[in-house]
Design an enzyme around this catalytic site. Structure first.
Site, short mmCIF file in Angstrom:
data_model
loop_
_atom_site.label_atom_id
_atom_site.label_comp_id
_atom_site.label_asym_id
_atom_site.label_seq_id
_atom_site.Cartn_x
_atom_site.Cartn_y
_atom_site.Cartn_z
N CYS A 1 2.61 -6.93 1.50
CA CYS A 1 1.68 -6.21 2.37
C CYS A 1 0.86 -7.27 3.09
O CYS A 1 0.20 -8.09 2.45
CB CYS A 1 0.77 -5.34 1.50
SG CYS A 1 -0.57 -4.55 2.41
N SER B 1 0.83 -1.21 0.00
CA SER B 1 0.00 0.00 0.00
C SER B 1 0.87 1.26 0.00
O SER B 1 0.40 2.33 -0.37
CB SER B 1 -0.90 0.00 1.24
OG SER B 1 -0.10 0.02 2.40
N GLU C 1 4.62 6.52 7.49
CA GLU C 1 4.45 7.21 6.20
C GLU C 1 4.68 8.71 6.33
O GLU C 1 5.03 9.37 5.37
CB GLU C 1 3.05 6.94 5.62
CG GLU C 1 2.84 5.50 5.18
CD GLU C 1 3.38 5.19 3.77
OE1 GLU C 1 3.76 6.13 3.05
OE2 GLU C 1 3.45 4.00 3.43
N HIS D 1 5.31 -2.27 7.31
CA HIS D 1 5.77 -0.95 7.76
C HIS D 1 6.49 -1.03 9.11
O HIS D 1 7.30 -0.16 9.43
CB HIS D 1 4.60 0.01 7.92
CG HIS D 1 4.08 0.58 6.63
ND1 HIS D 1 3.40 -0.16 5.71
CD2 HIS D 1 4.16 1.84 6.13
CE1 HIS D 1 3.05 0.62 4.69
NE2 HIS D 1 3.50 1.83 4.91
#
Ligand code: DGL
Length: 275
Positions: free
Chosen positions: A76, A14, A155, A195
């Site tokens: 992901c 993503s 992010e 992440h």
């Protein structure tokens, strides 16, 4: 080595998180060319509904099939948890997700068979990690914790901030407190979102020395190597090329990517996914 070996490997996430898998793939398979696609414009996926994430993953698979990839990694966890089976059925090339490799890494690390999974809301809801872990060890204790704030912090380039540490404490501490079978004290934390390795120093600090922190990057790269090797599709020589694409916010993506790899920002091309 046949012609198929020369084709690139596709990686999809993503946003920037899948770059943690790309980094390991490049280390383990240095001759392979790669195409990375981050759906930055629509991240985060974690708070979304399964059907929506399945739709996005299908669009990504069409994008890769138009670029002649020999294998696609869904780098992901959220997309893997709700879309892997469907897109694998529909795909002409092998598709590898990150959940089973992550489960394997955690089971290798845990001594007391008690694992805490940190993941997005949708990955937790899907139960995919519980299934993958119990497939490999039906007796393992698993506690899951959704961590909705972490992806956005990464992010936004705030992986080393005080807010990130506060959020990690809020999510990790409940997994470490005594509580019996339902909520075991875990000895291993599995970073069930690509992440989260970018928050590893903070997670390790909060978890303490007795808890091992593992992620799926190395075992996913190993799974790719094994599939390519068994189908004689490993590229053994030649100069690898790496292209990174994202669906929006190119400058932000480059900034975070540069921090991850601790090198100059990569060239990132903007692309579209909706058809
Ligand atoms: N990196 C992703 C994962 O592994 C997705 C995060 C998100 O978009 O919410 O789950």
């Amino acid at each position: 080595m046949g012609d198929a070996a020369l084709r690139p490997i596709g990686l999809f996430d993503s946003g920037v998180g899948g770059l943690t898998v790309l980094r390991e793939l490049r280390r383990q398979l240095p001759n392979e060319s790669t195409l990375y696609l981050g759906d930055e414009a629509r991240m985060p996926y974690g708070p979304r509904e399964p059907a929506e994430v399945l739709g996005f993953t299908r669009e990504a698979m069409r994008w890769f099939s138009g670029r002649d990839c020999k294998l696609v990694v869904i780098a992901c966890n959220t997309a893997t948890s709700v879309a892997l089976e469907a897109v694998r059925e529909e795909s002409a090339v092998p598709v590898i997700g990150v959940i089973r490799p992550g489960a394997a890494a955690a089971l290798t690390a845990t001594a007391r068979r008690a694992i805490g999974v940190l993941a997005t809301v949708l990955t937790v809801r899907s139960g995919a990690y519980i299934r993958a872990l119990r497939d490999l060890d039906p007796l393992v204790d698993v506690a899951q914790q959704a961590c909705p704030r972490l992806v956005t912090l990464v992010e936004e380039g705030r992986a080393n901030s005080a807010q990130a540490e506060d959020a990690v404490r809020e999510y990790v501490e409940p997994l470490l407190t005594e509580g019996g079978v339902v909520r075991p004290v875990v000895d291993t934390l599995l970073l069930g979102c690509t992440h989260y390795p970018l928050l590893r120093p903070i997670i390790e600090k909060v978890a303490g020395r007795d808890v091992r922190v593992v992620d799926s990057a190395a075992t996913t790269a190993l799974a790719v190597r094994e599939v390519l090797a068994s189908h004689r599709m490993v590229r053994e020589e030649g100069r690898a090329e790496h292209h990174v694409f994202c669906t929006g916010a190119v400058e932000r993506f480059r900034g975070v990517a540069s921090a991850i790899f601790q090198e100059d920002p990569p060239d990132v091309e903007e692309t579209r996914l909706q058809t």
